[in-house]
Design a protein around this motif. Structure first.
Motif, mmCIF file in Angstrom:
data_model
loop_
_atom_site.group_PDB
_atom_site.id
_atom_site.type_symbol
_atom_site.label_atom_id
_atom_site.label_comp_id
_atom_site.label_asym_id
_atom_site.label_seq_id
_atom_site.Cartn_x
_atom_site.Cartn_y
_atom_site.Cartn_z
ATOM 1 N N LEU A 5 9.712 94.997 52.157
ATOM 2 C CA LEU A 5 10.002 94.204 53.351
ATOM 3 C C LEU A 5 8.738 93.475 53.779
ATOM 4 C CD1 LEU A 5 11.702 93.354 55.847
ATOM 5 C CD2 LEU A 5 10.951 95.497 56.934
ATOM 6 N N VAL A 6 8.882 92.168 54.006
ATOM 7 C CA VAL A 6 7.784 91.356 54.530
ATOM 8 C C VAL A 6 8.206 90.791 55.875
ATOM 9 C CG1 VAL A 6 6.404 89.278 54.206
ATOM 10 C CG2 VAL A 6 6.870 90.774 52.259
ATOM 11 N N MET A 7 7.376 91.010 56.892
ATOM 12 C CA MET A 7 7.626 90.467 58.218
ATOM 13 C C MET A 7 6.662 89.301 58.434
ATOM 14 S SD MET A 7 9.916 91.361 60.487
ATOM 15 C CE MET A 7 10.165 93.112 60.153
ATOM 16 N N LEU A 8 7.233 88.138 58.830
ATOM 17 C CA LEU A 8 6.431 86.950 59.095
ATOM 18 C C LEU A 8 6.357 86.735 60.600
ATOM 19 C CD1 LEU A 8 7.715 84.488 56.324
ATOM 20 C CD2 LEU A 8 5.770 86.054 56.261
ATOM 21 N N ALA A 9 5.163 86.778 61.137
ATOM 22 C CA ALA A 9 4.968 86.644 62.585
ATOM 23 C C ALA A 9 5.202 85.201 63.024
ATOM 24 C CB ALA A 9 3.560 87.086 62.963
ATOM 25 N N GLY A 10 5.768 85.056 64.223
ATOM 26 C CA GLY A 10 5.961 83.735 64.791
ATOM 27 C C GLY A 10 7.022 82.911 64.108
ATOM 28 N N ALA A 11 8.003 83.570 63.492
ATOM 29 C CA ALA A 11 9.122 82.881 62.860
ATOM 30 C C ALA A 11 10.408 83.543 63.308
ATOM 31 C CB ALA A 11 9.003 82.927 61.339
ATOM 32 N N ALA A 12 11.474 82.761 63.350
ATOM 33 C CA ALA A 12 12.782 83.289 63.745
ATOM 34 C C ALA A 12 13.668 83.431 62.510
ATOM 35 C CB ALA A 12 13.401 82.400 64.819
ATOM 36 N N HIS A 13 14.884 82.891 62.554
ATOM 37 C CA HIS A 13 15.863 83.140 61.495
ATOM 38 C C HIS A 13 15.602 82.327 60.230
ATOM 39 C CE1 HIS A 13 19.559 84.853 60.066
ATOM 40 N NE2 HIS A 13 20.209 83.698 60.009
ATOM 41 N N THR A 14 14.829 81.260 60.347
ATOM 42 C CA THR A 14 14.551 80.411 59.180
ATOM 43 C C THR A 14 13.097 80.580 58.737
ATOM 44 O OG1 THR A 14 14.037 78.512 60.595
ATOM 45 C CG2 THR A 14 16.311 78.730 59.842
ATOM 46 N N ALA A 15 12.690 81.814 58.529
ATOM 47 C CA ALA A 15 11.297 82.109 58.203
ATOM 48 C C ALA A 15 10.821 81.362 56.958
ATOM 49 C CB ALA A 15 11.120 83.616 58.012
ATOM 50 N N TYR A 16 11.697 81.161 55.986
ATOM 51 C CA TYR A 16 11.345 80.441 54.753
ATOM 52 C C TYR A 16 10.977 78.990 55.039
ATOM 53 C CZ TYR A 16 15.973 78.546 55.451
ATOM 54 O OH TYR A 16 17.050 77.923 56.017
ATOM 55 N N TYR A 17 11.495 78.430 56.124
ATOM 56 C CA TYR A 17 11.223 77.043 56.521
ATOM 57 C C TYR A 17 10.058 76.980 57.506
ATOM 58 C CZ TYR A 17 12.052 72.367 58.465
ATOM 59 O OH TYR A 17 11.907 71.065 58.879
ATOM 60 N N ILE A 42 14.966 78.485 64.950
ATOM 61 C CA ILE A 42 13.594 78.058 64.685
ATOM 62 C C ILE A 42 12.753 78.387 65.909
ATOM 63 C CG2 ILE A 42 12.090 76.077 64.239
ATOM 64 C CD1 ILE A 42 14.364 74.800 62.673
ATOM 65 N N PHE A 43 11.715 79.173 65.713
ATOM 66 C CA PHE A 43 10.932 79.682 66.841
ATOM 67 C C PHE A 43 10.064 78.603 67.483
ATOM 68 C CE2 PHE A 43 7.124 81.983 68.482
ATOM 69 C CZ PHE A 43 7.757 82.649 69.512
ATOM 70 N N ASP A 44 9.426 77.772 66.679
ATOM 71 C CA ASP A 44 8.522 76.737 67.177
ATOM 72 C C ASP A 44 9.330 75.489 67.530
ATOM 73 O OD1 ASP A 44 6.613 74.840 67.727
ATOM 74 O OD2 ASP A 44 5.544 75.033 65.819
ATOM 75 N N PRO A 45 9.465 75.133 68.810
ATOM 76 C CA PRO A 45 10.288 73.983 69.184
ATOM 77 C C PRO A 45 9.784 72.663 68.617
ATOM 78 C CG PRO A 45 9.039 74.800 71.080
ATOM 79 C CD PRO A 45 8.880 75.808 69.986
ATOM 80 N N ALA A 46 8.510 72.594 68.263
ATOM 81 C CA ALA A 46 7.965 71.360 67.692
ATOM 82 C C ALA A 46 8.583 71.035 66.341
ATOM 83 C CB ALA A 46 6.446 71.469 67.565
ATOM 84 N N LEU A 47 9.137 72.045 65.660
ATOM 85 C CA LEU A 47 9.767 71.820 64.357
ATOM 86 C C LEU A 47 11.175 71.256 64.480
ATOM 87 C CD1 LEU A 47 8.679 75.071 62.453
ATOM 88 C CD2 LEU A 47 7.732 72.764 62.205
ATOM 89 N N VAL A 48 11.742 71.319 65.690
ATOM 90 C CA VAL A 48 13.109 70.828 65.902
ATOM 91 C C VAL A 48 13.017 69.384 66.398
ATOM 92 C CG1 VAL A 48 15.303 71.236 67.068
ATOM 93 C CG2 VAL A 48 13.844 73.170 66.467
ATOM 94 N N THR A 49 13.054 68.441 65.472
ATOM 95 C CA THR A 49 12.857 67.036 65.797
ATOM 96 C C THR A 49 14.184 66.349 66.115
ATOM 97 O OG1 THR A 49 13.107 66.315 63.508
ATOM 98 C CG2 THR A 49 10.891 66.991 64.225
ATOM 99 N N PRO A 50 14.144 65.223 66.822
ATOM 100 C CA PRO A 50 15.381 64.461 67.056
ATOM 101 C C PRO A 50 16.070 64.052 65.759
ATOM 102 C CG PRO A 50 13.653 63.704 68.532
ATOM 103 C CD PRO A 50 13.005 64.646 67.553
ATOM 104 N N GLU A 51 15.289 63.730 64.745
ATOM 105 C CA GLU A 51 15.866 63.326 63.461
ATOM 106 C C GLU A 51 16.604 64.490 62.810
ATOM 107 O OE1 GLU A 51 12.705 60.663 64.682
ATOM 108 O OE2 GLU A 51 12.676 62.832 64.348
ATOM 109 N N MET A 52 16.035 65.677 62.892
ATOM 110 C CA MET A 52 16.696 66.859 62.346
ATOM 111 C C MET A 52 18.031 67.091 63.040
ATOM 112 S SD MET A 52 15.522 70.863 62.630
ATOM 113 C CE MET A 52 14.271 70.859 61.344
ATOM 114 N N LEU A 53 18.045 66.992 64.365
ATOM 115 C CA LEU A 53 19.269 67.246 65.116
ATOM 116 C C LEU A 53 20.328 66.188 64.820
ATOM 117 C CD1 LEU A 53 17.791 68.287 68.577
ATOM 118 C CD2 LEU A 53 18.633 69.774 66.756
#
Length: 280
Positions: free
Chosen positions: A239-251, A157-168
């Motif tokens: 092919l669609v490239m989504l900017a500012g996303a890593a491996h979980t682009a759908y999320y 996940i590229f944006d660290p704000a999306l990685v919450t303590p609850e998720m982990l």
């Protein structure tokens, strides 16, 4: 969206479902994931008129796991076929991410007349990824410590704000549930030894169903260059490239991913400009 257990052959799995009717989309997660990876997609896609399902693969989430549960692309391909039959889907759209993309592509190539289209997000199994990448994925599958889980989520996940303590915390608890260690070990061993022996890019190039490829431009697990290589290999693909996303682009960019998928299925490829979304 509703959630319930379901018997699929000898496997018990957990299903998320939303929508109604015969216009079916099935969502398939990747290594270490589970059905609720698609929580930002299920209801949104159902809201556009689709009947949407996501399920836990064997060895993952709330599905059967542990010794005796096969964890490999061939085993998951067979499970997917049983799931399609169990829900009575006729020519569904099937979406897979990472290892789930390999499963979906493999199933679709084997059962070409039974799918309407497929979408592959940061997919493995289309071209060889090499010894180093396979070893890294195996190590990640086997490292379900709190530190390992945190490192994985911060990488995919590229944006660290999306990685919450609850998720982990949820990730750690589910991936350390009874039988999970054995299942991840089996899957990691398969990935390290056999994954590149079963790539399906050449088969996909001969297929007659539409294929959507979606990549995050920051994907460090399966590089965007692989998506570009597969786009050149498979004539009936976009092919669609989504900017500012890593491996979980759908999320990470769920609104854009959902819109891209719906447009692709409606034949409106790239007709609605969206910031950070590039079609080729």
């Amino acid at each position: 969206m509703i959630s319930y257990p379901m018997a699929v052959g000898a496997i018990t799995t957990r299903v998320l479902e939303a929508g109604h009717g015969d216009n079916v989309i099935i969502l398939v997660h990747g290594t270490g994931g589970r059905a609720d990876r698609w929580v930002r997609n299920v209801d949104a896609l159902a809201g556009t008129g689709y009947h949407v399902y996501a399920m836990d693969l064997p060895g993952h989430g709330f599905a059967s796991k542990g010794p005796g549960v096969a964890c490999s692309v061939p085993a998951y391909r067979a499970f997917l076929g049983e799931f399609v039959a169990a829900i009575g889907a006729s020519q569904p759209v099937i979406v897979g991410t990472s290892l789930g993309g390999h499963v979906v592509a493999s199933y679709a190539c084997e059962q070409a007349g039974r799918v309407r289209a497929i979408a592959l997000v940061g997919s493995m199994g289309l071209v060889p990824i090499g010894d180093e990448a396979r070893g890294r994925i195996q190590a990640g599958a086997n490292n379900q410590t709190r530190e390992g889980v945190a490192g994985k989520m911060q990488r995919v996940i590229f944006d660290p704000a999306l990685v919450t303590p609850e998720m982990l915390e949820e990730e750690w608890r589910i991936n350390n549930s009874p039988g999970a260690k054995e299942s991840f070990a089996a899957l990691g061993s398969y990935i390290a030894s056999d994954l590149d022996k079963e790539v399906v890019g050449e088969q996909l190039a001969r297929a007659d169903f539409p294929t959507l490829l979606v990549w995050g431009d920051q994907d460090k697990t399966v590089a965007p260059a692989i998506g570009e290589k597969v786009r050149a290999l498979v004539p009936d693909s976009r092919l669609v490239m989504l900017a500012g996303a890593a491996h979980t682009a759908y999320y990470e960019r769920a609104d854009d991913f959902n819109a891209v998928l719906v447009d692709f299925l409606a034949g409106r490829d790239g007709q609605t400009p969206r910031a950070g979304v590039t079609w080729s």
